[in-house]
Design an enzyme around this catalytic site. Structure first.
Site: not given
Ligand code: NAD
Length: 265
Positions: A166, A173
């Protein structure tokens, strides 16, 4: 209008009359897509953003069936785009009740190396896109949340424990979670709440940037007491609760949706 797609559980119309902005839908697999479905299923009207023209058709495939009121371009690295999105919300709606921030980014080289080796530029960019953007959104939402409101973001337990691979996103985070607490304290007097959901690992596009993510998912399923992985609808259910009036005294919290994985040593 056709019946919009619904999550696999039923939500009462707890968000009827509420208007929310969703930032972070990339495609059908996005955590923000699961949240959008839950918000609409609970009666909310939503607006959403998309990163760029290339992503637009994938975002539309999520938002069109949900009757999304408007879709706004927003790359938080482009000066003025976020401000323009909020100006449009003000012009169209005059107010905002809730906001979902579900975005993260780190440059690949920095993300895949040791934290002690990451560049200042990579660290800064990851913090800017994944953490400071939440403050920018809170700042712009504040004047629109005239009757109070709810700000929500998405974090990961790699913030408090060292999760292999990570890397850089751990400290980012951790900062995001702290930012949630300060935002909750500062905007609380205006009835604006701030919370973070901390899901277990879910296969999304952002997740595919993390090395050996399959191993992380296998470990999560093995450690969680029920041995189930969570999905985006599980996150949506909590998100819909947190932005609703039923959660009106819940603020400044980081709530895990991880099947209990956080319990295990
Ligand atoms: P995802 O790839 O579907 O979403 C990530 C989003 O970030 C995308 O829509 C992308 O366009 C956006 N993004 C990136 N750079 C950007 C910028 N410069 N301006 C505007 N938007 C931007 O993936 P996800 O897993 O749905 O991620 C959503 C959140 O959840 C993130 O913060 C991620 O860290 C968090 N998260 C994910 C997980 C997991 O296992 N997938 C677990 C815990 C937390």
């Amino acid at each position: 209008m056709n019946t919009p797609p619904a999550p696999p559980y039923s939500l009462a119309a707890t968000l009827a009359g509420k208007r929310g902005l969703i930032v972070g839908i990339a495609n059908e697999a996005s955590i923000a897509a699961g949240c959008a479905r839950a918000f609409v299923s609970a009666g909310a009207a939503i607006a959403a953003t998309y990163l760029n023209e290339k992503s637009l058709p994938f975002v539309r495939s999520v938002t069109d069936p949900l009757g999304c009121k408007f879709l706004l371009p927003c790359d938080v690295r482009i000066p003025g785009q976020l401000e323009a999105a909020f100006a449009r919300i003000e012009a169209e709606w005059g107010r905002l009740d809730f906001l979902l921030h579900a975005i993260a980014f780190a440059p690949k080289d920095d993300l895949h190396g040791r934290v002690v080796d990451c560049s200042a530029a990579g660290f800064g960019l990851a913090m800017d896109v994944s953490c400071h953007s939440f403050l920018s959104m809170a700042h712009l939402a504040e004047p629109l949340m005239k009757n109070g409101g709810s700000l929500l973001t998405v974090t990961f337990y790699g913030s408090e424990r060292v999760v292999e691979h990570y890397n850089l996103m751990g400290p980012v985070k951790a900062a995001l979670e702290s930012v949630v607490r300060y935002t909750a304290a500062e905007l609380g007097p205006k009835g604006i709440r701030a919370n973070a959901i901390s899901p277990g690992p879910i296969r999304t596009r952002a997740a595919s940037g993390i090395d050996r993510f399959d191993e992380l998912m296998a470990a999560a399923a093995a450690e969680a007491p029920e041995h189930h992985l969570v999905d985006i609808d599980d996150v949506g259910a909590l998100a819909a609760f947190l932005v609703g009036d039923g959660a009106r005294r819940i603020t400044g919290t980081i709530i895990p949706v991880d099947g209990g994985q956080h319990l295990m040593a």
